[in-house]
Scaffold this motif. Structure first.
Motif, PDB file in Angstrom:
ATOM      1  N   GLY A 115      32.981 -33.597 -31.168  1.00 15.71           N
ATOM      2  CA  GLY A 115      31.661 -32.964 -31.096  1.00 15.71           C
ATOM      3  C   GLY A 115      31.708 -31.456 -30.982  1.00 15.71           C
ATOM      4  O   GLY A 115      30.709 -30.825 -30.622  1.00 15.71           O
ATOM      5  N   ALA A 116      32.855 -30.850 -31.282  1.00 20.52           N
ATOM      6  CA  ALA A 116      32.987 -29.387 -31.238  1.00 20.52           C
ATOM      7  C   ALA A 116      32.415 -28.832 -32.548  1.00 20.52           C
ATOM      8  O   ALA A 116      33.139 -28.509 -33.485  1.00 20.52           O
ATOM      9  CB  ALA A 116      34.440 -28.985 -31.045  1.00 20.52           C
ATOM     10  N   ILE A 117      31.086 -28.735 -32.586  1.00 19.69           N
ATOM     11  CA  ILE A 117      30.406 -28.450 -33.849  1.00 19.69           C
ATOM     12  C   ILE A 117      30.679 -27.056 -34.390  1.00 19.69           C
ATOM     13  O   ILE A 117      30.752 -26.870 -35.603  1.00 19.69           O
ATOM     14  CB  ILE A 117      28.888 -28.720 -33.740  1.00 19.69           C
ATOM     15  N   CYS A 118      30.852 -26.093 -33.544  1.00 19.92           N
ATOM     16  CA  CYS A 118      31.158 -24.749 -34.008  1.00 19.92           C
ATOM     17  C   CYS A 118      32.544 -24.722 -34.655  1.00 19.92           C
ATOM     18  O   CYS A 118      32.708 -24.199 -35.766  1.00 19.92           O
ATOM     19  CB  CYS A 118      31.074 -23.759 -32.852  1.00 19.92           C
ATOM     20  N   MET A 119      33.537 -25.284 -33.986  1.00 19.37           N
ATOM     21  CA  MET A 119      34.894 -25.342 -34.554  1.00 19.37           C
ATOM     22  C   MET A 119      34.882 -26.102 -35.871  1.00 19.37           C
ATOM     23  O   MET A 119      35.542 -25.701 -36.834  1.00 19.37           O
ATOM     24  CB  MET A 119      35.853 -26.055 -33.597  1.00 19.37           C
ATOM     25  N   ASN A 120      34.146 -27.186 -35.914  1.00 11.46           N
ATOM     26  CA  ASN A 120      34.051 -27.976 -37.136  1.00 11.46           C
ATOM     27  C   ASN A 120      33.460 -27.143 -38.276  1.00 11.46           C
ATOM     28  O   ASN A 120      33.979 -27.144 -39.388  1.00 11.46           O
ATOM     29  CB  ASN A 120      33.211 -29.232 -36.887  1.00 11.46           C
ATOM     30  N   ARG A 121      32.406 -26.411 -38.003  1.00 11.20           N
ATOM     31  CA  ARG A 121      31.783 -25.580 -39.040  1.00 11.20           C
ATOM     32  C   ARG A 121      32.716 -24.481 -39.524  1.00 11.20           C
ATOM     33  O   ARG A 121      32.836 -24.235 -40.719  1.00 11.20           O
ATOM     34  CB  ARG A 121      30.494 -24.947 -38.524  1.00 11.20           C
ATOM     35  N   LEU A 122      33.358 -23.809 -38.595  1.00 16.07           N
ATOM     36  CA  LEU A 122      34.270 -22.728 -38.977  1.00 16.07           C
ATOM     37  C   LEU A 122      35.480 -23.265 -39.744  1.00 16.07           C
ATOM     38  O   LEU A 122      35.940 -22.649 -40.712  1.00 16.07           O
ATOM     39  CB  LEU A 122      34.702 -21.937 -37.746  1.00 16.07           C
ATOM     40  N   ALA A 123      35.988 -24.406 -39.321  1.00 17.58           N
ATOM     41  CA  ALA A 123      37.118 -25.026 -40.028  1.00 17.58           C
ATOM     42  C   ALA A 123      36.698 -25.480 -41.425  1.00 17.58           C
ATOM     43  O   ALA A 123      37.471 -25.359 -42.378  1.00 17.58           O
ATOM     44  CB  ALA A 123      37.670 -26.200 -39.221  1.00 17.58           C
ATOM     45  N   THR A 124      35.475 -25.970 -41.551  1.00 16.78           N
ATOM     46  CA  THR A 124      34.971 -26.379 -42.862  1.00 16.78           C
ATOM     47  C   THR A 124      34.906 -25.186 -43.810  1.00 16.78           C
ATOM     48  O   THR A 124      35.315 -25.278 -44.973  1.00 16.78           O
ATOM     49  CB  THR A 124      33.577 -27.028 -42.722  1.00 16.78           C
ATOM     50  N   GLU A 125      34.421 -24.065 -43.306  1.00 16.93           N
ATOM     51  CA  GLU A 125      34.367 -22.881 -44.168  1.00 16.93           C
ATOM     52  C   GLU A 125      35.768 -22.416 -44.554  1.00 16.93           C
ATOM     53  O   GLU A 125      36.012 -22.043 -45.705  1.00 16.93           O
ATOM     54  CB  GLU A 125      33.623 -21.728 -43.506  1.00 16.93           C
ATOM     55  N   LEU A 126      36.682 -22.453 -43.600  1.00 16.97           N
ATOM     56  CA  LEU A 126      38.048 -22.045 -43.900  1.00 16.97           C
ATOM     57  C   LEU A 126      38.681 -22.984 -44.931  1.00 16.97           C
ATOM     58  O   LEU A 126      39.374 -22.537 -45.850  1.00 16.97           O
ATOM     59  CB  LEU A 126      38.884 -21.995 -42.623  1.00 16.97           C
ATOM     60  N   GLU A 127      38.423 -24.260 -44.794  1.00 16.49           N
ATOM     61  CA  GLU A 127      38.944 -25.223 -45.773  1.00 16.49           C
ATOM     62  C   GLU A 127      38.440 -24.884 -47.179  1.00 16.49           C
ATOM     63  O   GLU A 127      39.210 -24.860 -48.141  1.00 16.49           O
ATOM     64  CB  GLU A 127      38.523 -26.641 -45.401  1.00 16.49           C
ATOM     65  N   ILE A 128      37.157 -24.610 -47.286  1.00 16.12           N
ATOM     66  CA  ILE A 128      36.580 -24.248 -48.585  1.00 16.12           C
ATOM     67  C   ILE A 128      37.245 -22.979 -49.117  1.00 16.12           C
ATOM     68  O   ILE A 128      37.605 -22.905 -50.306  1.00 16.12           O
ATOM     69  CB  ILE A 128      35.053 -24.073 -48.462  1.00 16.12           C
ATOM     70  N   SER A 129      37.422 -22.001 -48.259  1.00 17.51           N
ATOM     71  CA  SER A 129      38.053 -20.747 -48.674  1.00 17.51           C
ATOM     72  C   SER A 129      39.482 -20.976 -49.164  1.00 17.51           C
ATOM     73  O   SER A 129      39.903 -20.377 -50.157  1.00 17.51           O
ATOM     74  CB  SER A 129      38.053 -19.742 -47.523  1.00 17.51           C
ATOM     75  N   ILE A 130      40.222 -21.827 -48.470  1.00 18.74           N
ATOM     76  CA  ILE A 130      41.590 -22.126 -48.889  1.00 18.74           C
ATOM     77  C   ILE A 130      41.573 -22.776 -50.269  1.00 18.74           C
ATOM     78  O   ILE A 130      42.352 -22.414 -51.153  1.00 18.74           O
ATOM     79  CB  ILE A 130      42.305 -23.031 -47.855  1.00 18.74           C
ATOM     80  N   ARG A 131      40.675 -23.727 -50.458  1.00 18.60           N
ATOM     81  CA  ARG A 131      40.593 -24.429 -51.747  1.00 18.60           C
ATOM     82  C   ARG A 131      40.222 -23.486 -52.897  1.00 18.60           C
ATOM     83  O   ARG A 131      40.590 -23.732 -54.040  1.00 18.60           O
ATOM     84  CB  ARG A 131      39.591 -25.572 -51.666  1.00 18.60           C
ATOM     85  N   LEU A 132      39.503 -22.419 -52.597  1.00 20.11           N
ATOM     86  CA  LEU A 132      39.068 -21.491 -53.634  1.00 20.11           C
ATOM     87  C   LEU A 132      40.111 -20.423 -53.977  1.00 20.11           C
ATOM     88  O   LEU A 132      39.941 -19.689 -54.951  1.00 20.11           O
ATOM     89  CB  LEU A 132      37.759 -20.815 -53.224  1.00 20.11           C
ATOM     90  N   LEU A 133      41.159 -20.338 -53.184  1.00 15.24           N
ATOM     91  CA  LEU A 133      42.188 -19.332 -53.456  1.00 15.24           C
ATOM     92  C   LEU A 133      42.960 -19.680 -54.727  1.00 15.24           C
ATOM     93  O   LEU A 133      43.258 -20.847 -54.977  1.00 15.24           O
ATOM     94  CB  LEU A 133      43.175 -19.239 -52.291  1.00 15.24           C
ATOM     95  N   PRO A 134      43.323 -18.669 -55.501  1.00 18.82           N
ATOM     96  CA  PRO A 134      44.097 -18.938 -56.717  1.00 18.82           C
ATOM     97  C   PRO A 134      45.525 -19.406 -56.418  1.00 18.82           C
ATOM     98  O   PRO A 134      46.087 -20.195 -57.160  1.00 18.82           O
ATOM     99  CB  PRO A 134      44.096 -17.604 -57.467  1.00 18.82           C
ATOM    100  N   ASN A 135      46.105 -18.908 -55.316  1.00 14.16           N
ATOM    101  CA  ASN A 135      47.448 -19.333 -54.917  1.00 14.16           C
ATOM    102  C   ASN A 135      47.720 -18.881 -53.479  1.00 14.16           C
ATOM    103  O   ASN A 135      46.920 -18.169 -52.879  1.00 14.16           O
ATOM    104  CB  ASN A 135      48.518 -18.798 -55.880  1.00 14.16           C
ATOM    105  N   ALA A 136      48.878 -19.295 -52.970  1.00 14.27           N
ATOM    106  CA  ALA A 136      49.225 -19.019 -51.569  1.00 14.27           C
ATOM    107  C   ALA A 136      49.385 -17.535 -51.272  1.00 14.27           C
ATOM    108  O   ALA A 136      49.270 -17.118 -50.118  1.00 14.27           O
ATOM    109  CB  ALA A 136      50.503 -19.769 -51.200  1.00 14.27           C
ATOM    110  N   ASP A 137      49.649 -16.729 -52.292  1.00  7.90           N
ATOM    111  CA  ASP A 137      49.813 -15.288 -52.067  1.00  7.90           C
ATOM    112  C   ASP A 137      48.567 -14.636 -51.486  1.00  7.90           C
ATOM    113  O   ASP A 137      48.631 -13.525 -50.973  1.00  7.90           O
ATOM    114  CB  ASP A 137      50.179 -14.581 -53.380  1.00  7.90           C
ATOM    115  N   HIS A 138      47.450 -15.320 -51.554  1.00 11.43           N
ATOM    116  CA  HIS A 138      46.186 -14.759 -51.075  1.00 11.43           C
ATOM    117  C   HIS A 138      45.775 -15.292 -49.695  1.00 11.43           C
ATOM    118  O   HIS A 138      44.708 -14.946 -49.195  1.00 11.43           O
ATOM    119  CB  HIS A 138      45.075 -15.040 -52.087  1.00 11.43           C
ATOM    120  N   LEU A 139      46.601 -16.134 -49.098  1.00 11.98           N
ATOM    121  CA  LEU A 139      46.247 -16.715 -47.796  1.00 11.98           C
ATOM    122  C   LEU A 139      45.992 -15.672 -46.721  1.00 11.98           C
ATOM    123  O   LEU A 139      45.127 -15.862 -45.872  1.00 11.98           O
ATOM    124  CB  LEU A 139      47.342 -17.680 -47.321  1.00 11.98           C
TER     125      LEU A 139
END
Length: 126
Positions: free
Chosen positions: A76-100
């Motif tokens: 139920g840590a909704i803030c952490m869940n939201r922030l992690a969700t955004e980070l997950e999306i950002s990771i998926r949108l990266l062209p490659n690991a060099d941009h992490l």
């Protein structure tokens, strides 16, 4: 600016734990152990994200963020869940690991809410 840019909601939705407790037949000991485990591992999960970004390790970053997101959702840590969700999306949108390393500000944003989330979860219900 996305809905996840600021964590303006409560840090924890206690109804999640209440519902989980009901599903488990009202056993509060299990819920307390579950919360203690989440609280103990939260700083480690976030430091794991930092290491993955520093090492430009896409696989580790994704694994770490999914661990944070899933465990936060379950407790139920909704803030952490939201922030992690955004980070997950950002990771998926990266062209490659060099941009992490470009995602370090998002992990720093997660850092800002670790102590508060732990504090709310450690506060007993009145």
């Amino acid at each position: 600016m996305s809905e996840y840019d600021e964590c303006t909601d409560a840090l924890v939705d206690r109804t999640v734990l209440t519902e989980l407790q009901a599903e488990l037949g009202g056993d509060q000991a299990i819920i307390c152990a579950f919360v203690r485990n989440y609280v103990a591992l939260l700083p480690w999960r976030v430091s794991r994200l930092h290491r993955a970004l520093e090492n430009l390790d896409m696989e580790e970053a994704m694994d770490a963020v999914l661990s944070l997101k899933t465990s936060s959702h379950m407790v139920g840590a909704i803030c952490m869940n939201r922030l992690a969700t955004e980070l997950e999306i950002s990771i998926r949108l990266l062209p490659n690991a060099d941009h992490l390393d470009e995602l370090a500000p998002q992990v720093s944003e997660i850092d800002r809410y670790v102590r508060g989330t732990i504090s709310e979860l450690e506060t007993p219900l009145l």
